[in-house]
Design an enzyme around this catalytic site. Structure first.
Site, short mmCIF file in Angstrom:
data_model
loop_
_atom_site.label_atom_id
_atom_site.label_comp_id
_atom_site.label_asym_id
_atom_site.label_seq_id
_atom_site.Cartn_x
_atom_site.Cartn_y
_atom_site.Cartn_z
N HIS A 25 -10.42 3.34 4.19
CA HIS A 25 -10.61 4.73 4.64
C HIS A 25 -12.08 5.14 4.50
O HIS A 25 -12.65 5.75 5.40
CB HIS A 25 -9.78 5.70 3.77
CG HIS A 25 -8.30 5.55 3.88
ND1 HIS A 25 -7.47 5.57 2.79
CD2 HIS A 25 -7.49 5.39 4.96
CE1 HIS A 25 -6.21 5.44 3.18
NE2 HIS A 25 -6.19 5.32 4.49
N LYS A 49 7.78 12.88 3.59
CA LYS A 49 7.21 11.61 3.15
C LYS A 49 6.92 11.69 1.65
O LYS A 49 6.20 12.59 1.20
CB LYS A 49 5.91 11.37 3.94
CG LYS A 49 5.58 9.91 4.15
CD LYS A 49 4.49 9.81 5.21
CE LYS A 49 3.73 8.52 5.14
NZ LYS A 49 2.66 8.44 6.14
N ARG A 98 -6.37 -1.21 12.13
CA ARG A 98 -6.33 -2.52 11.47
C ARG A 98 -5.44 -3.43 12.28
O ARG A 98 -4.49 -2.98 12.87
CB ARG A 98 -5.69 -2.41 10.08
CG ARG A 98 -6.45 -1.67 9.08
CD ARG A 98 -5.52 -1.20 8.00
NE ARG A 98 -4.58 -0.24 8.55
CZ ARG A 98 -3.66 0.40 7.83
NH1 ARG A 98 -3.53 0.15 6.55
NH2 ARG A 98 -2.85 1.26 8.39
N SER A 136 -2.86 1.69 1.71
CA SER A 136 -2.50 2.42 0.49
C SER A 136 -1.24 1.81 -0.13
O SER A 136 -1.11 1.73 -1.35
CB SER A 136 -2.24 3.89 0.81
OG SER A 136 -3.42 4.49 1.29
#
Ligand code: ADP
Length: 175
Positions: A25, A49, A98, A136
């Site tokens: 990030h 979430k 990514r 993450s």
């Protein structure tokens, strides 16, 4: 629907969960801040979430790590990324890409965003090769399951100031 004339093309929002902020990030923030005059990091709060870090802590850690960039601001937001971009008067939603796996979901999201807000452009920066494997989720797994040298290993994945709060959140204060 917002008018595109009120949006600043030199201002981008970089949105995500940042739970927690990683070196991947940070690389996108550093590069985005070079491309745009103003970059607002938007920490998306999604009640559906489950997150490890509460919003205030994600905000505080991200602010601390990005202090060195004078044109970067950090805010939390609820709702859609394009609504947040409009609220900031930013003409661009910046995302990082990514591997191939990101492309499908990011492509789908950018098409939806274009339908919702045609005046806002999605822009993607390719992940740098040294960070393209970092997520993450992966970091939380390493922090949770790593051995005695976990804190040292985490230096390759997250900014140093994130390590202690991350281990503390997982109850691993003995490392
Ligand atoms: P989200 O839950 O919205 O995917 P993340 O916090 O996981 O939020 O990611 C925010 C943005 O940063 C996404 O565009 C994601 O593809 C990108 N990103 C995440 N990790 C990396 C990385 N290692 N390198 C480049 N971009 C990344």
């Amino acid at each position: 629907m917002g008018s595109s004339s009120s949006l600043d093309p030199r201002h981008a929002v970089y949105v995500g969960s940042f739970d927690p902020l990683t070196l991947g990030h940070l690389d996108i923030i550093r590069r985005g801040a070079r491309v745009y005059e103003k970059l607002t990091v938007g920490i998306g709060l999604n009640p559906d979430k489950q997150s490890l870090f509460p919003p205030e802590e994600r905000l505080q850690l991200t602010q601390q790590v990005t202090e060195e960039f004078p044109n970067v601001t950090v805010r939390c937001f609820h709702g859609l990324a394009v609504s947040f971009a409009r609220e900031c008067q930013a003409a661009v939603v910046l995302r990082g890409l990514r591997m191939l796996t990101d492309i499908e979901s990011e492509f789908r999201m950018s098409l939806a965003n274009r339908t919702l807000a045609p005046e806002i452009e999605s822009v993607f920066l390719m992940a740098s090769d040294r960070y393209s494997h970092i997520s993450s989720t992966l970091i939380k797994q390493i922090a949770q399951m790593g051995g005695a040298d976990t804190a040292i290993h985490l230096k390759g994945f997250v900014p140093e100031s994130v390590i202690e709060p991350l281990l503390a959140r997982l109850g691993r204060t003995n490392l």
